[in-house]
Design an enzyme around this catalytic site. Structure first.
Site, short mmCIF file in Angstrom:
data_model
loop_
_atom_site.label_atom_id
_atom_site.label_comp_id
_atom_site.label_asym_id
_atom_site.label_seq_id
_atom_site.Cartn_x
_atom_site.Cartn_y
_atom_site.Cartn_z
N TYR A 161 -14.72 -4.31 2.60
CA TYR A 161 -13.33 -4.73 2.39
C TYR A 161 -13.16 -6.11 3.01
O TYR A 161 -13.39 -6.30 4.20
CB TYR A 161 -12.33 -3.75 3.02
CG TYR A 161 -10.91 -4.26 2.85
CD1 TYR A 161 -10.25 -4.11 1.63
CD2 TYR A 161 -10.26 -4.93 3.88
CE1 TYR A 161 -8.98 -4.62 1.44
CE2 TYR A 161 -8.98 -5.43 3.69
CZ TYR A 161 -8.34 -5.28 2.48
OH TYR A 161 -7.08 -5.79 2.29
N TYR B 104 0.82 -1.21 0.00
CA TYR B 104 0.00 0.00 0.00
C TYR B 104 0.85 1.26 0.00
O TYR B 104 0.56 2.22 0.70
CB TYR B 104 -0.93 0.00 1.22
CG TYR B 104 -2.16 -0.84 1.00
CD1 TYR B 104 -3.28 -0.29 0.38
CD2 TYR B 104 -2.20 -2.17 1.38
CE1 TYR B 104 -4.40 -1.05 0.15
CE2 TYR B 104 -3.33 -2.95 1.15
CZ TYR B 104 -4.42 -2.37 0.53
OH TYR B 104 -5.54 -3.14 0.29
N LYS C 2 -6.04 -11.33 12.05
CA LYS C 2 -5.63 -10.14 12.79
C LYS C 2 -5.40 -10.41 14.29
O LYS C 2 -4.37 -10.98 14.64
CB LYS C 2 -6.61 -9.00 12.55
CG LYS C 2 -6.56 -8.53 11.08
CD LYS C 2 -7.03 -7.11 10.88
CE LYS C 2 -6.63 -6.59 9.51
NZ LYS C 2 -7.72 -6.39 8.58
N ASP D 265 -17.51 -11.70 8.41
CA ASP D 265 -16.06 -11.47 8.33
C ASP D 265 -15.65 -10.68 9.58
O ASP D 265 -15.76 -9.46 9.62
CB ASP D 265 -15.72 -10.70 7.05
CG ASP D 265 -14.23 -10.38 6.95
OD1 ASP D 265 -13.49 -10.64 7.93
OD2 ASP D 265 -13.81 -9.85 5.90
C1 LIG Z 1 -7.73 -6.91 7.08
C2 LIG Z 1 -9.01 -7.53 6.69
C3 LIG Z 1 -9.04 -8.66 5.85
C4 LIG Z 1 -7.80 -9.22 5.21
O1 LIG Z 1 -6.90 -9.74 6.13
P1 LIG Z 1 -5.36 -9.90 5.71
O2 LIG Z 1 -4.77 -10.70 6.82
O3 LIG Z 1 -4.80 -8.51 5.63
O4 LIG Z 1 -5.33 -10.61 4.42
C5 LIG Z 1 -10.26 -9.26 5.60
N1 LIG Z 1 -11.39 -8.76 6.11
C6 LIG Z 1 -11.41 -7.68 6.91
C7 LIG Z 1 -12.70 -7.20 7.48
C8 LIG Z 1 -10.22 -7.02 7.21
O5 LIG Z 1 -10.25 -5.90 7.97
#
Ligand SMILES: *Cc1c(COP(=O)(O)O)cnc(C)c1O
Length: 421
Positions: A142, A15, A263, A234
């Site tokens: 996202y 990025y 995360k 998600d």
């Molecule tokens: C960061 C994020 C992802 C992607 O995760 P990465 O480990 O960066 O590939 C997917 N969904 C959401 C909601 C996110 O914030």
């Protein structure tokens, strides 16, 4: 040569427009909510290192458990084999989730956790001989940077170079009182084609910490369930306390069929992805027919070190201290919000749990590429704070160990920036 100069010779950063970005900051050490650069300068990590860190940097408990695991088993193939950290993590994670979640599928980051969820849904229908191949998602969503995850994300600057190659997705607006019936109608019209609905519960992170109400999401989820459409929460970003409850899904009585985590899953220590699903989804893949197998896996699926980091992280997550810290941060944010709401340069302030976001008045549209962003970013770095505005939206997303003094300092610098920039 400094770390930053050696880096600049060889490394291409995520990025980052490498021509204009300037040198990166070389970090040599982290402790608590802070990281330290090669000149010894301290930075408060107010974005939890891209939203992953929950309990502070180089946390001694996580470090200890990982180092013990390293001399026992570093990795083993996860097809045909298993190991204690993966089994124990599934045993301990599932009881924390909504009770319909029955099986754990491992991968190694948030995007792959989403890819797995999408594949599970599409093949769930295929395995039953039903042609449901469309996916429903929110505008501005996202879900990651791999192709499937990009496809179910809103079309934006992030996806522009690839838009033509992304599979078609039905996008709908976030639900609110006025549009909920229309959204439900839109869904009903497509129900025979829709395989699943994927959403970021309550907070759309990358879109600029856009927040919406559980009441209307719940109604959408109920409607999807009634129409037989699978749902994917998600929780890659919202999981593990960020929104004030253990999971954002805990705000809604109606539960998703599939959940994605990464995360904060390992406290931000290791890369790990988890996709969980209901027994019903799992069973749609059971067959004498090998073609009904979920053919998905990564070299480092369920890496024992990463699973151990997640276990150590769960120790901290389930301690009394964590909910107390989450509440403390939410209260501090709330007080700050009341102070700056109405400031002439603030278009709006919003908060969900430990996440607070302020939209800066630019006189223009909100944009990720807003030039104000770079000025703000540098301003805060100079002040020893890592804040990465999403365009003209400043957000604070601290590790839970951040102190009230550190929070006050961040708030005061934001107030200064409002008056100076
Ligand atoms: C960061 C994020 C992802 C992607 O995760 P990465 O480990 O960066 O590939 C997917 N969904 C959401 C909601 C996110 O914030």
């Amino acid at each position: 040569m400094t770390l930053a100069e050696r880096d600049a010779k060889l490394i291409w950063h995520p990025y980052t427009q490498m021509q204009t970005a300037g040198l990166p900051v070389g970090i040599v050490r982290g402790e608590g909510a802070c990281v330290y650069d090669e000149d010894g300068k301290e930075y408060i990590d107010a974005v939890s290192s891209w939203w992953v860190n929950l309990y502070g940097h180089a946390h001694p408990h996580i470090a200890k458990r990982i180092s013990e695991q390293l001399t026992k088993l570093e990795h083993v193939i996860f097809a045909g084999f298993t190991h204690e950290p993966a089994v124990e993590l599934a045993e301990r994670l599932l009881p924390l989730l909504p009770h319909n979640q029955a099986k754990v599928f491992y991968s190694d980051n948030g995007s792959t956790a989403v890819e797995v969820a999408i594949k599970m849904c599409l093949q769930y229908w295929l395995n039953q001989g039903k042609a449901r191949t469309k996916i429903l998602a929110f505008n501005n969503a996202y879900h990651g940077d791999t192709f499937g995850a990009m496809a179910v994300s809103g079309r934006s600057a992030f996806t522009a170079a690839f838009d033509q190659l992304l599979f078609e997705v039905e996008f709908i607006d976030l639900p609110h009182q006025k549009n909920i019936s229309q959204l439900k109608e839109q869904i009903s019209n497509l129900k025979d084609e829709l395989a699943c609905f994927i959403y970021e519960p309550l907070v759309q992170g990358s879109a600029g910490m856009i927040m919406y109400q559980p009441e209307w999401l719940n109604e959408l989820l109920q409607h999807c369930a009634a129409e037989g459409i699978l749902t994917i929460a998600d929780e890659v970003f919202t999981g593990f306390g960020r929104t004030g409850k253990p999971f954002a899904s805990d705000y809604m009585p109606q539960k998703a069929d599939i959940m994605c985590f990464s995360k904060g899953l390992t406290g931000g220590t290791m890369a790990l992805g988890v996709t969980t699903c209901t027994q019903q989804i799992y069973e749609a893949f059971l067959s004498e027919d090998k073609m009904k197998t979920l053919f998905h896996g990564h070299s480092f699926t369920a890496n024992p070190i990463a699973c151990t980091a997640a276990l150590a992280s769960l120790d901290l997550f389930t301690s009394d201290e964590t909910p107390a810290n989450i509440k403390r941060i939410a209260d501090q944010h709330h007080q700050f919000r009341q102070k700056i709401e109405g400031h002439a340069k603030i278009r709006s302030v919003r908060q969900t749990g430990t996440i607070i976001a302020m939209e800066w008045e630019t006189g223009n549209e909100t944009s990720y590429l807003s030039p104000l962003r770079d000025r703000l970013y540098k301003y805060f770095l100079n002040a020893g704070i890592i804040l990465r505005p999403l365009g003209n939206i400043i957000y604070i997303l601290p590790p839970y160990c951040i102190t009230n003094e550190q929070l006050s300092y961040i708030y005061s610098k934001i107030t200064d920036a409002l008056n100076e920039i």
